[in-house]
Design an enzyme around this catalytic site. Structure first.
Site, mmCIF file in Angstrom:
data_model
loop_
_atom_site.group_PDB
_atom_site.id
_atom_site.type_symbol
_atom_site.label_atom_id
_atom_site.label_comp_id
_atom_site.label_asym_id
_atom_site.label_seq_id
_atom_site.Cartn_x
_atom_site.Cartn_y
_atom_site.Cartn_z
ATOM 1 N N ARG A 225 82.831 -53.375 26.573
ATOM 2 C CA ARG A 225 83.122 -51.952 26.674
ATOM 3 C C ARG A 225 82.728 -51.433 28.048
ATOM 4 O O ARG A 225 81.841 -51.960 28.714
ATOM 5 C CB ARG A 225 82.404 -51.167 25.586
ATOM 6 C CG ARG A 225 80.911 -51.369 25.498
ATOM 7 C CD ARG A 225 80.358 -50.750 24.233
ATOM 8 N NE ARG A 225 78.977 -51.123 23.989
ATOM 9 C CZ ARG A 225 78.354 -50.959 22.832
ATOM 10 N NH1 ARG A 225 79.002 -50.446 21.808
ATOM 11 N NH2 ARG A 225 77.095 -51.305 22.687
ATOM 12 N N ASP A 347 71.474 -48.245 10.174
ATOM 13 C CA ASP A 347 71.682 -49.676 10.380
ATOM 14 C C ASP A 347 70.591 -50.535 9.756
ATOM 15 O O ASP A 347 70.835 -51.694 9.405
ATOM 16 C CB ASP A 347 71.771 -49.991 11.872
ATOM 17 C CG ASP A 347 73.108 -49.595 12.481
ATOM 18 O OD1 ASP A 347 74.034 -49.283 11.708
ATOM 19 O OD2 ASP A 347 73.229 -49.615 13.718
ATOM 20 N N ALA A 360 77.810 -44.934 11.875
ATOM 21 C CA ALA A 360 76.926 -43.816 12.204
ATOM 22 C C ALA A 360 77.087 -42.685 11.198
ATOM 23 O O ALA A 360 76.113 -42.010 10.842
ATOM 24 C CB ALA A 360 77.217 -43.316 13.616
#
Length: 465
Positions: A225, A347, A360
């Site tokens: 990314r 998480d 999220a």
């Protein structure tokens, strides 16, 4: 009317609670409660929970192992169910996102065939075939994680936070949890909430650290990314492809390109399905364990057979970048999200791949349920260990099944995005139907009903005590 139990008069009547309005009137008038909550980890879930507890006047201390709050400067998107949970936690949580998010043109998340675009075509004029579009709530929008975290931190008083507190172990003494940190310091709490990510020390305290214990494992998906300056992206692929949020699908991988007006750049995430094991790296640093150095040439090679638009986008990535391993808990899930006075959220509880854009958001739902049920505990006439354990058990019951579904569904979405299912191939109608079905299971969830059911179950547990 049936007589109230010794506890029930201290809980808000379910039918009278509006979880989108101010709730001070339901939480008593005597100031902060004696209940003390320790939040371990200051990522998005931990910070959102902190804001929610503040709103409900529940005592907490947030322990962060770093010397400041921070998230990688990569994109984040919250689905409609997550936005409802954020608003119910505290309107400021949702506003923190809305204020900095970029809206995609038309409000759609558009998925295109990134593979069969004409070879050698000019991406400025060529068109990738639209496979399907998802209209997300009031319109698809995204922001950088670090910007969202920065907004949340503004709502948390500094005195509620302890930095450089790396949890070592959790013990018990006289009905309280004893936290020991690596610097030798100790702290006490009535409840410990592990929001400490995929290598959760709270989860380890609950279930152990042996190979057979719950843990996040490599999902055989890796990602690259980076940010591409908007002027370069515009010059290379044109305005129509840089004003829309696009998912470019193809065999073995897919690329997301999301405009971020706040930084005047395109956020590019390139995912590759990986058959190899992730190397075992002995390090206490998550960055060193799960992120390896990579080059732009590696990304270009991974998408060399895709169409010119995808090839152009990945060629615009920085020459040196990182590749990160995507871990999830599908293969070694936590059997419960609570044990005694400890619980897990985000998480730490249910690490998921990012393919459904909902990990999220699930943490926001976790935070809402926890904030509500902990406020109910704090509002009891006296602190009772049985009530604490019951409350955390109700939280786990309310969240476990849905979150396990999400972890599995996100893996399935990767199969659809990368055309791995031989029954579907790149048949856009079949892929669209299943993606839409899975999306609406996620988006249409009744978060208000979730809260009301949580309080009802907790009342039932108290009546049994």
């Amino acid at each position: 009317m049936a007589a109230m139990t010794q506890w029930e008069s201290f809980l808000p009547p379910i039918e009278q609670v509006d979880y989108y309005d101010e709730m001070a009137e339901t939480q008593g008038e005597s100031g902060s409660s004696p209940l003390e909550v320790a939040i371990i980890g200051g990522g998005m879930t931990g910070l959102a929970l902190a804001v929610g507890l503040l709103k409900r006047d529940v005592n907490f201390t947030l322990y962060e192992r770093a010397d400041n709050f921070g998230e990688l400067g990569v994109g984040i998107h919250f689905t409609p169910n997550a936005e409802r949970a954020m608003a119910a936690l505290d309107p400021r949580v949702l506003q923190s996102y809305v204020d900095i998010a970029t809206h995609a043109e038309g409000g759609f998340l558009t998925f295109v065939d990134g593979f069969h675009e004409g070879k050698g075509a000019d991406p400025l004029t060529s068109t990738e075939e639209t496979m399907f579009q998802l209209h997300v709530g009031d319109g698809y929008k995204a922001c950088r994680r670090c910007d969202f975290v920065d907004q949340l931190v503004k709502h948390i008083p500094p005195e509620k936070v302890r930095y450089q507190k790396w949890l070592q172990s959790i013990g018990a003494q006289e009905g309280r949890s004893i936290l020991t940190f690596r610097d030798g310091s100790k702290a006490q709490a009535d409840i410990v909430v592990g929001c400490d990510g995929i290598r959760s020390k709270v989860r380890e305290a609950m279930f152990g650290s042996a190979n057979s214990c719950p843990k996040a494992q490599y999902s055989h998906q890796l990602g690259f990314r980076g940010l591409v300056p908007m002027d370069k992206a515009l010059a290379a692929v044109g305005p129509s492809k840089t004003s829309n949020a696009l998912g470019h699908l193809g065999p073995g991988g897919f690329v997301l390109t999301i405009p971020l007006s706040g930084v005047n750049a395109m956020h590019v995430e390139a995912f590759v399905m990986d058959s190899q094991p992730w190397p075992e790296i002995k390090s206490e640093s998550d960055t060193q364990r799960y992120v390896l150095p990579a080059t732009r040439d590696e990304v270009v090679a991974s998408f060399k057979d895709f169409g010119p638009t995808v090839q152009t986008y990945v060629s615009l990535l920085p020459e040196k970048l990182d590749k990160w391993a995507v871990f999830d808990m599908l293969d070694a899930p936590a059997p419960s999200f609570s044990k005694a006075r400890m619980c897990l959220a985000g998480d730490a509880a249910h690490a998921s791949t990012p393919n459904q854009g909902a990990g999220a958001g699930a943490g926001m739902e976790d935070a809402l349920v926890l904030a509500e049920v902990l406020a109910a505990v704090a509002n009891l006439p006296h602190l009772d260990e049985g009530a604490v354990i019951a409350a955390l058990g109700v939280y786990s019951e309310m969240r476990h099944e849905r979150c396990q579904w999400l972890v599995a569904s996100s893996r399935r979405v990767a199969e659809l995005f990368t055309w791995k299912d031989p029954q579907y191939g790149h048949n856009k109608d079949k892929i669209r139907c299943e993606i839409e079905e899975r999306s609406h299971v996620l988006w249409d969830y009744d978060t208000d009903g979730m809260v009301k059911e949580t309080i009802a179950k907790f009342k039932t547990e108290l009546e049994r005590m």
